[in-house]
Write an enzyme that holds these catalytic residues in place. Structure first.
Site, mmCIF file in Angstrom:
data_model
loop_
_atom_site.group_PDB
_atom_site.id
_atom_site.type_symbol
_atom_site.label_atom_id
_atom_site.label_comp_id
_atom_site.label_asym_id
_atom_site.label_seq_id
_atom_site.Cartn_x
_atom_site.Cartn_y
_atom_site.Cartn_z
ATOM 1 N N HIS A 8 0.573 -1.642 -7.619
ATOM 2 C CA HIS A 8 0.343 -0.202 -7.878
ATOM 3 C C HIS A 8 1.290 0.421 -7.329
ATOM 4 O O HIS A 8 2.204 0.015 -6.449
ATOM 5 C CB HIS A 8 -1.052 0.081 -7.110
ATOM 6 C CG HIS A 8 -0.910 -0.400 -5.681
ATOM 7 N ND1 HIS A 8 -0.161 0.643 -4.794
ATOM 8 C CD2 HIS A 8 -1.246 -1.427 -4.984
ATOM 9 C CE1 HIS A 8 -0.372 0.133 -3.587
ATOM 10 N NE2 HIS A 8 -1.013 -1.097 -3.496
ATOM 11 N N GLU A 81 -7.164 -6.272 -3.170
ATOM 12 C CA GLU A 81 -6.162 -6.751 -1.992
ATOM 13 C C GLU A 81 -6.826 -7.483 -1.050
ATOM 14 O O GLU A 81 -7.828 -7.463 -0.788
ATOM 15 C CB GLU A 81 -5.449 -5.413 -1.248
ATOM 16 C CG GLU A 81 -4.547 -5.370 -0.037
ATOM 17 C CD GLU A 81 -3.480 -6.192 -0.615
ATOM 18 O OE1 GLU A 81 -3.423 -7.247 -0.683
ATOM 19 O OE2 GLU A 81 -2.355 -5.538 -0.553
#
Length: 207
Positions: A8, A81
């Protein structure tokens, strides 16, 4: 098949050096520009599907890619994550201050340490490897884009190259990077790592 994995774009917490884990933090203006740059690069690549973590920073990045490339996103929580539990939202110094024993245990035990209310790095690596293998099996002979997070991407890199964990500080991992892996006969190989040439007009990324 070929798997393009993108981290990202830069977030507010990246700038503040805070561990996000499975909390969230919006993309900075720079992070949005990074996402637009990788989207423009991917627009010139033939691919069939986009997968993304369902955490906001990945969703924001994936939405920009999907809009630019005219694709639908498949969201999967397995691409999230590393769940860092009680450490999330803190800098390393704040971890030492608020949770001195737990931070000491983590530093002594390492990858196998299960962070309270979270998971171990080993568990995160296994989760990431499992979902990326599943995507590869689902899309044989296709090119697929995946938007995910630093620990998932680095863990996958380590497992593909059979690297001992803890040595990846030697390899840069920038925001909005371009990484490519190839999956042939149930075996992975690395094709491209951390290519950020599409970000040349943007200031250097904060890792």
């Amino acid at each position: 098949m070929k798997l393009v994995i993108v981290r990202h774009g830069e977030t507010e917490s990246n700038v503040q050096h805070k561990v996000m884990g499975q909390l969230d933090s919006p993309l900075t203006f720079k992070g949005i520009q990074q996402a637009k740059a990788i989207a423009d690069r991917l627009r010139r690549l033939k691919f069939t599907s986009i997968y993304s973590s369902d955490l906001g920073r990945a969703v924001q990045t994936a939405n920009i890619i999907a809009e630019t490339c005219g694709k639908q996103i498949i969201f999967d929580a397995e691409l999230r994550e590393w769940n860092m539990g009680i450490f999330e939202g803190l800098t390393v110094s704040e971890m030492h201050e608020k949770f001195p024993q737990e931070r000491q245990d983590y530093e002594q035990i390492g990858d196998e340490y299960i962070i309270p209310k979270g998971e171990s790095l080993t568990q995160c690596r296994a989760r990431g490897f499992r979902i990326l293998n599943a995507i590869a099996e689902r899309h044989s002979d296709e090119n697929v884009v995946v938007v995910t997070h630093g620990c998932v991407l680095m863990g996958f890199f380590e497992m593909v190259l059979d690297l001992r964990s803890g040595n990846t500080w030697r390899f840069k991992l920038d925001n909005a990077n371009f990484c490519t892996f190839e999956y042939v006969k149930e075996r992975w190989s690395l094709v491209v790592w951390n290519d950020v040439s599409h970000l040349e007009m943007i200031e250097p990324c904060i890792v």
